[in-house]
Design a protein around this motif. Structure first.
Motif, PDB file in Angstrom:
ATOM      1  N   ALA A 186       0.817  -1.219   0.000  1.00  0.00           N
ATOM      2  CA  ALA A 186       0.000   0.000   0.000  1.00  0.00           C
ATOM      3  C   ALA A 186       0.849   1.267   0.000  1.00  0.00           C
ATOM      4  O   ALA A 186       2.072   1.234   0.177  1.00  0.00           O
ATOM      5  N   MET A 187       0.158   2.374  -0.151  1.00  0.00           N
ATOM      6  CA  MET A 187       0.775   3.699  -0.069  1.00  0.00           C
ATOM      7  C   MET A 187      -0.242   4.689   0.469  1.00  0.00           C
ATOM      8  O   MET A 187      -1.453   4.444   0.431  1.00  0.00           O
ATOM      9  N   ILE A 188       0.271   5.813   0.974  1.00  0.00           N
ATOM     10  CA  ILE A 188      -0.583   6.895   1.460  1.00  0.00           C
ATOM     11  C   ILE A 188      -0.070   8.196   0.873  1.00  0.00           C
ATOM     12  O   ILE A 188       1.148   8.441   0.834  1.00  0.00           O
ATOM     13  N   VAL A 189      -0.982   9.040   0.399  1.00  0.00           N
ATOM     14  CA  VAL A 189      -0.639  10.359  -0.137  1.00  0.00           C
ATOM     15  C   VAL A 189      -1.253  11.420   0.771  1.00  0.00           C
ATOM     16  O   VAL A 189      -2.447  11.362   1.087  1.00  0.00           O
ATOM     17  N   ILE A 190      -0.425  12.385   1.163  1.00  0.00           N
ATOM     18  CA  ILE A 190      -0.835  13.421   2.114  1.00  0.00           C
ATOM     19  C   ILE A 190      -0.611  14.794   1.495  1.00  0.00           C
ATOM     20  O   ILE A 190       0.450  15.068   0.931  1.00  0.00           O
ATOM     21  N   LYS A 191      -1.609  15.657   1.604  1.00  0.00           N
ATOM     22  CA  LYS A 191      -1.490  17.064   1.180  1.00  0.00           C
ATOM     23  C   LYS A 191      -1.874  17.950   2.343  1.00  0.00           C
ATOM     24  O   LYS A 191      -2.965  17.823   2.884  1.00  0.00           O
ATOM     25  N   ASP A 192      -0.971  18.840   2.713  1.00  0.00           N
ATOM     26  CA  ASP A 192      -1.248  19.792   3.791  1.00  0.00           C
ATOM     27  C   ASP A 192      -1.811  19.112   5.041  1.00  0.00           C
ATOM     28  O   ASP A 192      -2.756  19.590   5.662  1.00  0.00           O
ATOM     29  N   GLY A 193      -1.217  17.986   5.404  1.00  0.00           N
ATOM     30  CA  GLY A 193      -1.588  17.303   6.635  1.00  0.00           C
ATOM     31  C   GLY A 193      -2.833  16.456   6.564  1.00  0.00           C
ATOM     32  O   GLY A 193      -3.255  15.891   7.574  1.00  0.00           O
ATOM     33  N   VAL A 194      -3.426  16.318   5.362  1.00  0.00           N
ATOM     34  CA  VAL A 194      -4.673  15.574   5.192  1.00  0.00           C
ATOM     35  C   VAL A 194      -4.462  14.456   4.171  1.00  0.00           C
ATOM     36  O   VAL A 194      -3.766  14.634   3.162  1.00  0.00           O
ATOM     37  N   ILE A 195      -5.067  13.319   4.415  1.00  0.00           N
ATOM     38  CA  ILE A 195      -4.945  12.185   3.502  1.00  0.00           C
ATOM     39  C   ILE A 195      -5.781  12.430   2.246  1.00  0.00           C
ATOM     40  O   ILE A 195      -6.974  12.743   2.336  1.00  0.00           O
ATOM     41  N   VAL A 196      -5.153  12.281   1.088  1.00  0.00           N
ATOM     42  CA  VAL A 196      -5.886  12.420  -0.179  1.00  0.00           C
ATOM     43  C   VAL A 196      -5.968  11.089  -0.923  1.00  0.00           C
ATOM     44  O   VAL A 196      -6.750  10.957  -1.869  1.00  0.00           O
ATOM     45  N   TYR A 197      -5.156  10.125  -0.506  1.00  0.00           N
ATOM     46  CA  TYR A 197      -5.260   8.775  -1.070  1.00  0.00           C
ATOM     47  C   TYR A 197      -4.658   7.799  -0.090  1.00  0.00           C
ATOM     48  O   TYR A 197      -3.629   8.069   0.529  1.00  0.00           O
ATOM     49  N   ARG A 198      -5.293   6.642   0.038  1.00  0.00           N
ATOM     50  CA  ARG A 198      -4.711   5.510   0.755  1.00  0.00           C
ATOM     51  C   ARG A 198      -5.238   4.255   0.103  1.00  0.00           C
ATOM     52  O   ARG A 198      -6.416   4.119  -0.191  1.00  0.00           O
ATOM     53  N   GLY A 199      -4.320   3.369  -0.213  1.00  0.00           N
ATOM     54  CA  GLY A 199      -4.722   2.144  -0.878  1.00  0.00           C
ATOM     55  C   GLY A 199      -3.536   1.469  -1.521  1.00  0.00           C
ATOM     56  O   GLY A 199      -2.398   1.630  -1.079  1.00  0.00           O
ATOM     57  N   GLU A 200      -3.812   0.687  -2.557  1.00  0.00           N
ATOM     58  CA  GLU A 200      -2.749  -0.052  -3.217  1.00  0.00           C
ATOM     59  C   GLU A 200      -1.739   0.888  -3.857  1.00  0.00           C
ATOM     60  O   GLU A 200      -2.089   1.963  -4.363  1.00  0.00           O
ATOM     61  N   GLU A 201      -0.487   0.472  -3.838  1.00  0.00           N
ATOM     62  CA  GLU A 201       0.585   1.306  -4.385  1.00  0.00           C
ATOM     63  C   GLU A 201       0.423   1.450  -5.896  1.00  0.00           C
ATOM     64  O   GLU A 201       0.058   0.503  -6.599  1.00  0.00           O
ATOM     65  N   ASN A 202       0.673   2.684  -6.382  1.00  0.00           N
ATOM     66  CA  ASN A 202       0.599   2.961  -7.820  1.00  0.00           C
ATOM     67  C   ASN A 202       1.525   4.120  -8.147  1.00  0.00           C
ATOM     68  O   ASN A 202       2.157   4.697  -7.265  1.00  0.00           O
ATOM     69  N   ASP A 203       1.614   4.477  -9.437  1.00  0.00           N
ATOM     70  CA  ASP A 203       2.498   5.563  -9.882  1.00  0.00           C
ATOM     71  C   ASP A 203       1.712   6.792 -10.332  1.00  0.00           C
ATOM     72  O   ASP A 203       2.222   7.629 -11.075  1.00  0.00           O
ATOM     73  N   GLU A 204       0.469   6.926  -9.862  1.00  0.00           N
ATOM     74  CA  GLU A 204      -0.385   8.013 -10.336  1.00  0.00           C
ATOM     75  C   GLU A 204      -0.205   9.309  -9.550  1.00  0.00           C
ATOM     76  O   GLU A 204      -0.769  10.341  -9.905  1.00  0.00           O
ATOM     77  N   HIS A 205       0.564   9.270  -8.450  1.00  0.00           N
ATOM     78  CA  HIS A 205       0.688  10.444  -7.583  1.00  0.00           C
ATOM     79  C   HIS A 205       2.134  10.928  -7.539  1.00  0.00           C
ATOM     80  O   HIS A 205       3.075  10.140  -7.654  1.00  0.00           O
ATOM     81  N   GLU A 206       2.299  12.239  -7.372  1.00  0.00           N
ATOM     82  CA  GLU A 206       3.610  12.845  -7.197  1.00  0.00           C
ATOM     83  C   GLU A 206       3.606  13.687  -5.929  1.00  0.00           C
ATOM     84  O   GLU A 206       2.558  14.179  -5.489  1.00  0.00           O
ATOM     85  N   ALA A 207       4.778  13.879  -5.340  1.00  0.00           N
ATOM     86  CA  ALA A 207       4.888  14.697  -4.132  1.00  0.00           C
ATOM     87  C   ALA A 207       6.313  15.204  -4.000  1.00  0.00           C
ATOM     88  O   ALA A 207       7.250  14.668  -4.594  1.00  0.00           O
ATOM     89  N   SER A 208       6.434  16.254  -3.205  1.00  0.00           N
ATOM     90  CA  SER A 208       7.760  16.850  -2.987  1.00  0.00           C
ATOM     91  C   SER A 208       8.595  16.028  -2.014  1.00  0.00           C
ATOM     92  O   SER A 208       9.812  16.157  -1.966  1.00  0.00           O
ATOM     93  N   GLU A 209       7.949  15.165  -1.217  1.00  0.00           N
ATOM     94  CA  GLU A 209       8.674  14.350  -0.255  1.00  0.00           C
ATOM     95  C   GLU A 209       8.184  12.911  -0.331  1.00  0.00           C
ATOM     96  O   GLU A 209       6.981  12.659  -0.373  1.00  0.00           O
ATOM     97  N   ILE A 210       9.137  11.999  -0.363  1.00  0.00           N
ATOM     98  CA  ILE A 210       8.817  10.573  -0.367  1.00  0.00           C
ATOM     99  C   ILE A 210       9.355   9.942   0.915  1.00  0.00           C
ATOM    100  O   ILE A 210      10.521  10.128   1.263  1.00  0.00           O
ATOM    101  N   ILE A 211       8.503   9.228   1.615  1.00  0.00           N
ATOM    102  CA  ILE A 211       8.928   8.451   2.782  1.00  0.00           C
ATOM    103  C   ILE A 211       8.838   6.980   2.414  1.00  0.00           C
ATOM    104  O   ILE A 211       7.781   6.496   2.007  1.00  0.00           O
ATOM    105  N   ASP A 212       9.956   6.280   2.536  1.00  0.00           N
ATOM    106  CA  ASP A 212       9.978   4.847   2.274  1.00  0.00           C
ATOM    107  C   ASP A 212       9.691   4.105   3.581  1.00  0.00           C
ATOM    108  O   ASP A 212      10.477   4.179   4.530  1.00  0.00           O
TER     109      ASP A 212
END
Length: 410
Positions: free
Chosen positions: A36-62
């Motif tokens: 899975a993966m989680i995408v966060i914008k301004d402290g709020v979750i905008v996606y959580r679910g199976e990992e994919n390559d559809e999202h970009e972000a300035s910071e990646i946490i492995d």
């Protein structure tokens, strides 16, 4: 813009978001998303679910293959108090009963004395250490009770400290006025209860809830009803310490008064347990207290769940009967002594615990505040299984890492 992607999550623990607490069989339902993966914008979750390559972000946490969950919720603590009572442990092991300890200046009245003597800053410093440890163990939502002042000045002092903690730490905090926690030595119980009822008008400016200790030798069912009715009339939601030692009918009273929670419930009646199903009251169970006091009888979590009730778990952190900041330890005791399943335990320390204090916490849905934990564990069942240690590796509050386990320097 604060965009973060947390990748490489082995499995993501997702309690179900609902308008009310999970009840009965529903407590054993828990969604697990692998890879899975989680995408966060301004402290709020905008996606959580199976990992994919559809999202970009300035910071990646492995996440490094760790598991992830919502941050834990501790819905019953007494984190603001003065002093400590470690000297009582030896007396208890020698068989000295609680009344004798009280006569020797110990027990709850010792904590009251130490709390009254402590300054605002001393209480803040002491409570801050406990809150820090709670965060390090994966908790980002905490309920904090007063109850060691037993007079106007010191009850409000505790609530003021509790409020200041919530501003200093990246946590969600709820505050509870527990003025009728004990009866001060040499005081008439009815007169003291009147004093605490009169204090509700001031307390409600600091507290979210009003609580009372309904038990043999403290406050009766009739006294507790009078206090709860007064709090309800003043617009305060109510809680109750109920049926910890004797089956007085505290759980039934909680349901009658539409209490948001009834806590302890070791001696709750079968009739009371059966009423949970059709109520909005959450049973907050405190197995760490039973464990610490060396008692054999634990709250009947299985009976409550199998009759359709909503159950949550809490530390009951306090200086006399359960001295732990570690909610993970409570999860282990719930498995071993309350016979709860891993899924039930996770729901009890997240979504149901949040409902027990009316907090917007305990889930990781789109739009939720990004409060979460990365756990150094192979799966969600491992955490209550491997007990007594801290499995929290990384704690994230509103999308910001606030704790990361330090490594060894060898």
């Amino acid at each position: 813009m604060n965009d973060i992607i947390i990748r490489n999550i082995k499995s993501l623990i997702l309690p179900k978001k609902s308008d009310g607490p999970l009840k009965g069989r529903e407590m054993d339902e828990l969604e697990i998303v692998d890879q899975a993966m989680i995408v966060i914008k301004d402290g709020v979750i905008v996606y959580r679910g199976e990992e994919n390559d559809e999202h970009e972000a300035s910071e990646i946490i492995d996440a490094g293959g760790m598991i992830a969950s919502p941050a834990l919720v501790d819905p019953h603590t007494h984190v603001v108090h003065g002093g400590s009572r470690e000297h009582e442990m030896a007396l208890k092991r020698q068989g000295v009963d609680y009344l004798k300890i009280l006569e020797q200046g110990g027990g709850i009245l010792n904590t009251v004395e130490q709390t009254r003597k402590a300054t605002h800053q001393e209480l803040l410093d002491k409570a801050s250490k406990n809150i820090t440890r709670m965060i390090q163990h994966g908790v980002l939502t905490v309920e904090s009770k007063s109850g060691y002042g037993l007079d106007r000045e010191n009850e409000l002092k505790q609530l003021e400290v509790s409020r200041e903690i919530s501003k200093r730490f990246p946590i969600t905090m709820c505050h509870t006025f527990l003025g009728p926690h004990a009866i001060p030595k040499g005081t008439d119980g009815e007169a003291f209860l009147d004093e605490m009822i009169n204090l509700l008008d001031e307390a409600k400016d600091y507290a979210d809830f009003a609580d009372i200790f309904c038990e043999t030798g403290v406050f009766t069912i009739e006294q507790s009803r009078r206090y709860m009715e007064a709090a309800n009339e003043k617009g305060m939601r109510v809680k109750i310490h109920a049926d910890e030692i004797d089956p007085l009918g505290g759980l039934e009273l909680a349901i009658e008064q539409d209490a948001i929670s009834a806590d302890h419930l070791v001696a709750a009646s079968d009739a009371g347990k059966s009423m949970l199903q059709d109520s909005g009251t959450v049973a907050v169970l405190l197995p760490g207290t039973t464990f610490y006091l060396g008692k054999d009888q634990y709250a009947d979590a299985r009976g409550m769940i199998e009759q359709g009730g909503a159950v949550s778990l809490a530390t009951d952190y306090n200086p006399g009967s359960c001295v732990t900041d570690n909610l993970q330890m409570i999860m282990a005791i719930a498995s071993l002594k309350l016979k709860m399943t891993p899924n039930e335990i996770w729901n009890a320390v997240t979504v149901n615990a949040a409902h027990a204090i009316d907090a917007e916490s305990g889930t990781l849905e789109t739009g939720d505040r990004a409060d979460m934990v990365l756990w150094d564990a192979p799966n969600h069942e491992y955490i209550p299984y491997h007990y007594g240690v801290n499995h929290a590796h990384t704690v994230i509050a509103e999308g910001r890492v606030v704790y990361e386990r330090p490594g060894l320097t060898l």
